[in-house]
Design a protein around this motif. Structure first.
Motif, PDB file in Angstrom:
ATOM      1  N   GLN A   3      -4.036   1.581  49.729  1.00 58.41           N
ATOM      2  CA  GLN A   3      -2.857   0.741  49.539  1.00 58.41           C
ATOM      3  C   GLN A   3      -2.916  -0.548  50.357  1.00 58.41           C
ATOM      4  O   GLN A   3      -3.552  -0.607  51.399  1.00 58.41           O
ATOM      5  CB  GLN A   3      -1.599   1.520  49.900  1.00 58.41           C
TER       6      GLN A   3
ATOM      7  N   TYR B 101       1.394  -1.658  47.917  1.00 59.18           N
ATOM      8  CA  TYR B 101       0.852  -1.994  46.606  1.00 59.18           C
ATOM      9  C   TYR B 101      -0.426  -1.205  46.387  1.00 59.18           C
ATOM     10  O   TYR B 101      -1.172  -0.936  47.333  1.00 59.18           O
ATOM     11  CB  TYR B 101       0.539  -3.491  46.515  1.00 59.18           C
ATOM     12  N   THR B 102      -0.713  -0.879  45.129  1.00 57.30           N
ATOM     13  CA  THR B 102      -1.919  -0.101  44.826  1.00 57.30           C
ATOM     14  C   THR B 102      -3.161  -0.964  44.690  1.00 57.30           C
ATOM     15  O   THR B 102      -4.270  -0.444  44.756  1.00 57.30           O
ATOM     16  CB  THR B 102      -1.733   0.732  43.541  1.00 57.30           C
ATOM     17  N   THR B 103      -2.977  -2.287  44.499  1.00 54.51           N
ATOM     18  CA  THR B 103      -4.131  -3.177  44.397  1.00 54.51           C
ATOM     19  C   THR B 103      -3.905  -4.423  45.250  1.00 54.51           C
ATOM     20  O   THR B 103      -2.758  -4.822  45.504  1.00 54.51           O
ATOM     21  CB  THR B 103      -4.400  -3.639  42.943  1.00 54.51           C
TER      22      THR B 103
END
Length: 110
Positions: free
Chosen positions: A13, A32-34
């Motif tokens: 993350q 956030y994942t990206t």
């Protein structure tokens, strides 16, 4: 010395903070994942802070003043610390409005 965004990674993350010239955190993001999504979050803070159009004053669970920066789509992209007084919160908001639009990204994640 100017305010700046700092992007960091914790496992899979990403998270960013807006730091004042004295390096104190003014605003923190969600996770956030990206990295690309986190960078879009920074851009949303920059755009939303202009003229306070995306700043929402609120109270924390403990009743202390705080604020959120909200993107056009209504999503919270940044959350302040809690403040002891509403006047202190207004100073925090003023700092975001002044600093976020032109704050550079420092320490980018690879």
């Amino acid at each position: 010395m100017n305010a700046y965004f700092k992007l960091s990674r914790s496992g899979p993350q990403f998270h960013f903070v807006l730091r004042a010239p004295n390096h104190r955190t003014i605003l923190s993001s969600e996770r956030y994942t990206t990295q690309a999504a986190a960078l879009k979050g920074i851009e949303a803070v920059r755009r939303s802070a202009v003229a306070e159009r995306g700043i929402v004053r609120t109270l924390a669970r403990n009743g202390e003043p705080m604020f959120n920066v909200v993107a056009k789509n209504g999503e919270i992209v940044g959350t302040s610390e809690t403040y002891r007084t509403a006047a202190s919160r207004e100073k925090g908001i003023a700092s975001v409005v002044l600093n976020a639009p032109q704050a550079p990204l420092r320490h980018p994640v690879d």
